[in-house]
Motif scaffolding. Structure first.
Motif, PDB file in Angstrom:
ATOM      1  N   UNK A   2      -1.379 -30.101   9.129  1.00  0.00           N
ATOM      2  CA  UNK A   2      -0.109 -30.947   9.426  1.00  0.00           C
ATOM      3  C   UNK A   2      -0.027 -32.004   8.337  1.00  0.00           C
ATOM      4  N   UNK A   3      -1.215 -32.814   7.849  1.00  0.00           N
ATOM      5  CA  UNK A   3      -1.117 -33.738   6.815  1.00  0.00           C
ATOM      6  C   UNK A   3      -0.680 -32.824   5.460  1.00  0.00           C
ATOM      7  N   UNK A   4      -1.268 -31.768   5.174  1.00  0.00           N
ATOM      8  CA  UNK A   4      -1.007 -31.017   3.940  1.00  0.00           C
ATOM      9  C   UNK A   4       0.460 -30.547   3.755  1.00  0.00           C
ATOM     10  N   UNK A  22       6.949 -33.944  -1.016  1.00  0.00           N
ATOM     11  CA  UNK A  22       6.922 -33.663  -2.442  1.00  0.00           C
ATOM     12  C   UNK A  22       8.195 -32.665  -2.967  1.00  0.00           C
ATOM     13  N   UNK A  23       8.318 -31.561  -2.060  1.00  0.00           N
ATOM     14  CA  UNK A  23       9.400 -30.557  -2.317  1.00  0.00           C
ATOM     15  C   UNK A  23      10.798 -31.461  -2.220  1.00  0.00           C
ATOM     16  N   UNK A  79      17.476 -25.410  -1.002  1.00  0.00           N
ATOM     17  CA  UNK A  79      16.565 -24.485  -1.347  1.00  0.00           C
ATOM     18  C   UNK A  79      15.009 -25.295  -1.142  1.00  0.00           C
ATOM     19  N   UNK A  80      15.040 -26.559  -1.088  1.00  0.00           N
ATOM     20  CA  UNK A  80      13.610 -27.260  -0.780  1.00  0.00           C
ATOM     21  C   UNK A  80      13.423 -27.123   0.734  1.00  0.00           C
ATOM     22  N   UNK A 123      10.451 -25.463   2.050  1.00  0.00           N
ATOM     23  CA  UNK A 123       9.496 -26.120   2.824  1.00  0.00           C
ATOM     24  C   UNK A 123       8.972 -25.252   4.220  1.00  0.00           C
ATOM     25  N   UNK A 124       9.962 -24.707   4.940  1.00  0.00           N
ATOM     26  CA  UNK A 124       9.782 -24.029   6.073  1.00  0.00           C
ATOM     27  C   UNK A 124       8.976 -22.620   5.813  1.00  0.00           C
ATOM     28  N   UNK A 125       9.238 -21.991   4.713  1.00  0.00           N
ATOM     29  CA  UNK A 125       8.370 -20.913   4.237  1.00  0.00           C
ATOM     30  C   UNK A 125       7.025 -21.093   4.035  1.00  0.00           C
ATOM     31  N   UNK A 126       6.712 -22.073   3.185  1.00  0.00           N
ATOM     32  CA  UNK A 126       5.401 -22.654   2.916  1.00  0.00           C
ATOM     33  C   UNK A 126       4.651 -23.071   4.132  1.00  0.00           C
ATOM     34  N   UNK A 127       5.344 -23.762   5.009  1.00  0.00           N
ATOM     35  CA  UNK A 127       4.743 -24.190   6.423  1.00  0.00           C
ATOM     36  C   UNK A 127       4.453 -23.062   7.325  1.00  0.00           C
TER      37      UNK A 127
END
Length: 146
Positions: A15-17, A24-25, A43-44, A48-52
């Motif tokens: 969760x921290x990462x 950052x995004x 887009x950020x 962010x949702x995709x990376x998470x």
């Protein structure tokens, strides 16, 4: 034996990462929006949702494990969380370390039945598991002959 993949992060660390990556995004997107790119925050957020989501899926893959139970008459492998199970007779089961697809794969074989175990382990861990299983099976089979 209980085989589990190595996990680099706890749930809290994950969760921290994700929080740091999102911050950052969004900071970068805010700077982009300040310079005139009004779509950067949108887009950020999508990124962010995709990376998470991707990191969560990869982290949950670490939940899989295999439990190997060995007694005088059988060797049983239970795959979790799927609850798949296979049982082999200790006298007939063979432990084989085969090379393929760039790394060694560990197989249990007996009477035409094959099962790959420890696919999530590193090559060194698979080799060590192979040696341990061979020694344990040899001990059990030698005790049965006495």
């Amino acid at each position: 034996m209980w085989l589990k993949p190595n996990r680099a992060l706890s749930r809290r660390d994950l969760r921290r990462v994700i929080g740091v990556l999102v911050a950052l995004a969004l900071t970068t997107a805010g700077l982009g929006a300040w310079q005139g790119n009004v779509f950067a925050p949108l887009f950020a957020l999508v990124e962010s949702f995709a990376v998470a989501f991707a990191l969560g899926v990869a982290w949950r893959a670490g939940d899989r494990s295999e439990r190997i139970t060995l007694d005088e008459s059988s060797l049983e492998v239970q795959s979790l969380p799927g609850r798949r199970s296979a049982r082999f007779q200790t006298y007939w089961v063979r432990v084989q370390l085969r090379s393929g697809k760039g790394s060694a794969r560990l197989w249990l074989t007996s009477h035409g039945q094959e099962l790959e175990i420890g696919a999530f382990l590193a090559d060194e861990e698979r080799a060590e598991l192979s040696r341990k299983l061979k020694v344990l099976l040899a001990d059990i089979n030698s005790q049965q002959r006495r």
